[in-house]
Motif scaffolding. Sequence first.
Motif, PDB file in Angstrom:
ATOM      1  N   SER A   1      33.975  42.627  70.303  1.00  0.00           N
ATOM      2  CA  SER A   1      34.939  43.138  71.268  1.00  0.00           C
ATOM      3  C   SER A   1      34.347  43.070  72.669  1.00  0.00           C
ATOM      4  CB  SER A   1      35.340  44.575  70.922  1.00  0.00           C
ATOM      5  OG  SER A   1      34.214  45.439  70.992  1.00  0.00           O
TER       6      SER A   1
ATOM      7  N   THR B   1      38.982  35.554  68.819  1.00  0.00           N
ATOM      8  CA  THR B   1      37.680  35.783  68.209  1.00  0.00           C
ATOM      9  C   THR B   1      37.449  34.832  67.047  1.00  0.00           C
ATOM     10  OG1 THR B   1      38.588  37.474  66.744  1.00  0.00           O
ATOM     11  CG2 THR B   1      37.669  38.226  68.837  1.00  0.00           C
TER      12      THR B   1
ATOM     13  N   THR C   1      32.828  43.172  63.848  1.00  0.00           N
ATOM     14  CA  THR C   1      33.904  43.049  64.819  1.00  0.00           C
ATOM     15  C   THR C   1      33.315  42.849  66.200  1.00  0.00           C
ATOM     16  OG1 THR C   1      35.327  44.525  63.521  1.00  0.00           O
ATOM     17  CG2 THR C   1      35.944  44.131  65.809  1.00  0.00           C
TER      18      THR C   1
END
Length: 123
Positions: free
Chosen positions: A70, A57, A68
């Motif tokens: 994902s 990432t 974040t």
Amino acid sequence: VQLQASGGGLVRPGNSLELSCVVSGLPLKYYAIAWFRQAPGKEREGVSSISTTNGRTYYADSVKGRFTISRDAAKNTFYLQMNRLQPEDTAVYYCAADLGGRLLFQETWYKYWGQGTEVTVSS
């Protein structure tokens, strides 16, 4: 090819929001997905990216520690969890796919784009 972004809305400063990007029809198994945003009157900027090759990432400095990225491979869905939102995070957020699997935010690398979802952070 379709990238469908959703999850935007109006939130108060300090609160959280999760964006989703459902990806379908990409011709390759391995690629990168990035979130970009464009605030009113400003240029579009990269926010975060993830590689489906190795899960790596990458984050813009402005969102490190708060956002974040994902992926749910089974659902072909990518998420951007945004915490501690601030008014300066107000923007239209776009997801985009780079078939080269690169993580940096060079917009010309991203051939496929979603339609954008609007995030407003205001009290």
